[in-house]
Design an enzyme around this catalytic site. Structure first.
Site, PDB file in Angstrom:
ATOM      1  N   SER A  61     -50.834  12.805  91.418  1.00 32.16           N
ATOM      2  CA  SER A  61     -50.774  11.417  91.901  1.00 32.16           C
ATOM      3  C   SER A  61     -51.945  10.539  91.461  1.00 32.16           C
ATOM      4  O   SER A  61     -51.864   9.325  91.600  1.00 32.16           O
ATOM      5  CB  SER A  61     -50.678  11.388  93.421  1.00 32.16           C
ATOM      6  OG  SER A  61     -49.351  11.603  93.800  1.00 32.16           O
ATOM      7  N   LYS A  64     -51.023   7.783  89.215  1.00 34.10           N
ATOM      8  CA  LYS A  64     -50.379   6.549  89.715  1.00 34.10           C
ATOM      9  C   LYS A  64     -51.326   5.354  89.628  1.00 34.10           C
ATOM     10  O   LYS A  64     -50.887   4.206  89.617  1.00 34.10           O
ATOM     11  CB  LYS A  64     -49.908   6.758  91.157  1.00 34.10           C
ATOM     12  CG  LYS A  64     -48.793   7.800  91.272  1.00 34.10           C
ATOM     13  CD  LYS A  64     -48.528   8.178  92.712  1.00 34.10           C
ATOM     14  CE  LYS A  64     -47.482   9.293  92.809  1.00 34.10           C
ATOM     15  NZ  LYS A  64     -47.375   9.834  94.172  1.00 34.10           N
ATOM     16  N   TYR A 189     -42.073  10.001  85.113  1.00 34.10           N
ATOM     17  CA  TYR A 189     -42.894  10.321  86.295  1.00 34.10           C
ATOM     18  C   TYR A 189     -43.414  11.764  86.238  1.00 34.10           C
ATOM     19  O   TYR A 189     -44.602  12.024  86.451  1.00 34.10           O
ATOM     20  CB  TYR A 189     -42.062  10.076  87.559  1.00 34.10           C
ATOM     21  CG  TYR A 189     -42.785  10.483  88.824  1.00 34.10           C
ATOM     22  CD1 TYR A 189     -43.798   9.683  89.361  1.00 34.10           C
ATOM     23  CD2 TYR A 189     -42.475  11.674  89.472  1.00 34.10           C
ATOM     24  CE1 TYR A 189     -44.481  10.075  90.505  1.00 34.10           C
ATOM     25  CE2 TYR A 189     -43.152  12.062  90.618  1.00 34.10           C
ATOM     26  CZ  TYR A 189     -44.148  11.262  91.131  1.00 34.10           C
ATOM     27  OH  TYR A 189     -44.828  11.656  92.261  1.00 34.10           O
ATOM     28  N   TYR A 241     -53.028   9.256 100.824  1.00 33.78           N
ATOM     29  CA  TYR A 241     -51.790   9.513 101.580  1.00 33.78           C
ATOM     30  C   TYR A 241     -51.974   9.074 103.036  1.00 33.78           C
ATOM     31  O   TYR A 241     -52.659   8.101 103.314  1.00 33.78           O
ATOM     32  CB  TYR A 241     -51.400  10.991 101.518  1.00 33.78           C
ATOM     33  CG  TYR A 241     -51.428  11.617 100.142  1.00 33.78           C
ATOM     34  CD1 TYR A 241     -50.610  11.118  99.125  1.00 33.78           C
ATOM     35  CD2 TYR A 241     -52.230  12.708  99.868  1.00 33.78           C
ATOM     36  CE1 TYR A 241     -50.603  11.714  97.880  1.00 33.78           C
ATOM     37  CE2 TYR A 241     -52.219  13.311  98.619  1.00 33.78           C
ATOM     38  CZ  TYR A 241     -51.411  12.805  97.631  1.00 33.78           C
ATOM     39  OH  TYR A 241     -51.402  13.398  96.408  1.00 33.78           O
ATOM     40  N   VAL A 259     -52.023  16.305  94.059  1.00 28.46           N
ATOM     41  CA  VAL A 259     -51.810  17.672  94.559  1.00 28.46           C
ATOM     42  C   VAL A 259     -52.303  18.749  93.581  1.00 28.46           C
ATOM     43  O   VAL A 259     -52.232  19.935  93.897  1.00 28.46           O
ATOM     44  CB  VAL A 259     -50.335  17.924  94.970  1.00 28.46           C
ATOM     45  CG1 VAL A 259     -49.953  17.074  96.161  1.00 28.46           C
ATOM     46  CG2 VAL A 259     -49.390  17.714  93.804  1.00 28.46           C
TER      47      VAL A 259
HETATM   48  N1  GLU Z   1     -46.039  15.335  91.109  1.00 29.76           N
HETATM   49  C1  GLU Z   1     -46.286  15.322  92.524  1.00 29.76           C
HETATM   50  C2  GLU Z   1     -45.018  15.043  93.286  1.00 29.76           C
HETATM   51  O1  GLU Z   1     -44.282  14.202  92.901  1.00 29.76           O
HETATM   52  C3  GLU Z   1     -47.303  14.287  92.821  1.00 29.76           C
HETATM   53  C4  GLU Z   1     -47.654  14.252  94.280  1.00 29.76           C
HETATM   54  C5  GLU Z   1     -49.093  14.061  94.529  1.00 29.76           C
HETATM   55  O2  GLU Z   1     -49.963  14.402  93.763  1.00 29.76           O
HETATM   56  O3  GLU Z   1     -49.339  13.542  95.611  1.00 29.76           O
HETATM   57  O4  GLU Z   1     -44.720  15.652  94.279  1.00 29.76           O
END
Ligand code: GLU
Length: 305
Positions: A61, A64, A189, A241, A259
Site C-alpha cells: 500500500s 498508493k 493494482y 489504515y 502489508v
Molecule cells: N496488495 C495489498 C492488498 O491489496 C495491499 C494492502 C496493504 O498494503 O495495505 O491487499
C-alpha cells in the site's frame, strides 16, 4: 544520527513478537518475521541507516502514495476528489461494508484498497501496461530508483488470490463508479503493490514529499508543492489504515504503511523516514516499524501536531 538509529533498532528488536507476517497473500508469508530496519533521509544532512535496510520487500500500500501523486499531477485535485473522498475510516483497508452502505458508494479515501483502485481507473492511459508504467515511473522518480522492479512471485500470488480486491472493484463497477476494464485495472493494482523497494527507498520517498515534491538526491521537482502537501495530508489522516488516529497521537508524522511491512514517513521541511519489519499488528501496520517511528519521533521531537 546513525548511532541514534542503531540504538532504536536495538531497543525495538523484540517488538516484532507482537505481530504476524501477512499470509493472506501467500507469497508474503515467506517474509522473515524478525527482520527490521530504519533509515532516515535528512534534508539537511543526508542519509543514515541502521538494521536490515538493504533487504528488498514489496511496497504494497505504500505504492498508493505514488499513484495518488500521479493522479493529482495529471488530473488535478477536483477530479480526483470527485471520485474518492478524503475521510478517515475506522474499518479495515479492504472492507467492503461502508462502500456498499454509504451512498453514493465512492471509496472513502484514496489510500484504502477500493480508493486506490478507483484512482487507477481515473488515470488518463487506457492501456493497462501504459498505466502501470506511468505509476512505476512516478514511484521511481519519487525514490530516485530508476529500474524499479516488481517481485514477480508476489504479483502472481496476489493476482491469484486477490478476490477481496476483485469484489471491491466489481462492486464499484456495478454502481457506475469505475471506468474501464476491471480486470486490467486490478492487474495494474497488483503490479504496483508488488514493486520492490527497501528501507532507504522509503526514506527518500518521504524526503521528497517532505521537501514539497523535490527529490533531494536528483534535484528533480517530481510533483508540485501542492500535490506533495495534499499527499502528506491524506497520509496523515488515512495512511495507517484504521490506526491513523492512534498513530497521529503517538507518532504525529504523515506516514503510509504497507502489508509488506514497510512504512514511509514525511516530516515536512526536515526528513523522510523508512521503517521496515514484516510482522504486522492486527490493523496491518508493521509492529517493529510503529515502535521505531514512535521512538524516533520522541527522540528528535518530530511531532507536527
Ligand atoms: N496488495 C495489498 C492488498 O491489496 C495491499 C494492502 C496493504 O498494503 O495495505 O491487499
Amino acid at each position: 544520527m546513525k548511532t541514534l538509529l542503531e540504538k532504536i533498532v536495538r531497543e525495538c528488536s523484540n517488538e516484532w513478537k507482537s505481530g504476524r507476517v501477512a499470509t493472506y497473500i501467500p507469497e508474503l508469508g515467506k517474509g522473515r518475521a524478525d527482520a527490521s530496519g530504519l533509515s532516515v533521509y535528512s534534508l539537511s544532512s543526508g542519509p543514515a541507516s541502521a538494521g536490515d535496510t538493504g533487504s528488498p520487500f514489496t511496497m504494497q500500500s505504500v505504492s498508493k502514495v505514488a499513484s495518488l501523486a500521479l493522479a493529482l499531477e495529471t488530473l488535478g485535485e477536483e477530479k480526483v476528489f470527485s471520485a474518492v473522498g478524503m475521510a478517515a475510516l475506522a474499518d479495515p483497508f479492504n472492507s467492503i461494508m461502508r462502500l456498499e452502505s454509504d451512498a453514493p458508494h465512492r471509496p472513502h479515501n484514496p489510500l484504502i484498497n477500493s480508493g486506490a483502485i478507483a484512482v487507477l481507473s481515473l488515470l488518463p492511459w487506457t492501456d493497462g501496461g501504459e498505466k502501470f508504467e506511468a505509476v512505476r515511473d512516478m514511484a521511481a522518480r519519487l525514490m530516485a530508483k530508476p529500474g524499479l522492479e516488481i517481485d514477480e512471485a508476489v504479483y502472481l500470488s496476489e493476482k491469484e488470490t486477490g478476490n477481496r480486491n476483485r469484489a471491491l472493484a466489481w462492486f464499484l463497477k456495478s454502481v457506475g463508479n469505475l471506468e474501464g476494464d476491471v480486470e486490467e485495472i486490478l492487474d495494474v493494482y497488483f503490479r504496483q503493490c508488488s514493486l520492490l523497494t527497501d528501507c532507504t527507498d522509503l526514506a527518500l520517498l518521504g524526503a521528497t514529499l517532505a521537501a514539497g515534491g523535490r527529490n533531494p538526491v536528483t534535484g528533480e521537482q517530481v510533483t508540485s508543492c501542492g500535490t506533495a502537501r495534499i499527499v502528506r495530508t491524506i497520509m496523515a489522516t488515512c495512511g495507517m489504515y484504521d490506526g491513523s488516529g492512534e498513530f497521529a497521537v503517538s507518532v504525529g508524522i504523515p506516514a503510509k504503511s504497507g502489508v509488506g511491512g514497510g512504512i514511509s514517513a514525511a516530516v515536512p521541511g526536515k526528513m523522510g523516514i523508512g521503517a521496515w519489519g514484516p510482522a504486522l499488528d492486527k490493523r496491518g501496520n508493521s509492529a517493529a516499524g510503529l515502535a521505531m517511528l514512535k521512538r524516533l519521533s520522541e527522540e528528535l521531537g518530530l511531532r507536527i501536531y
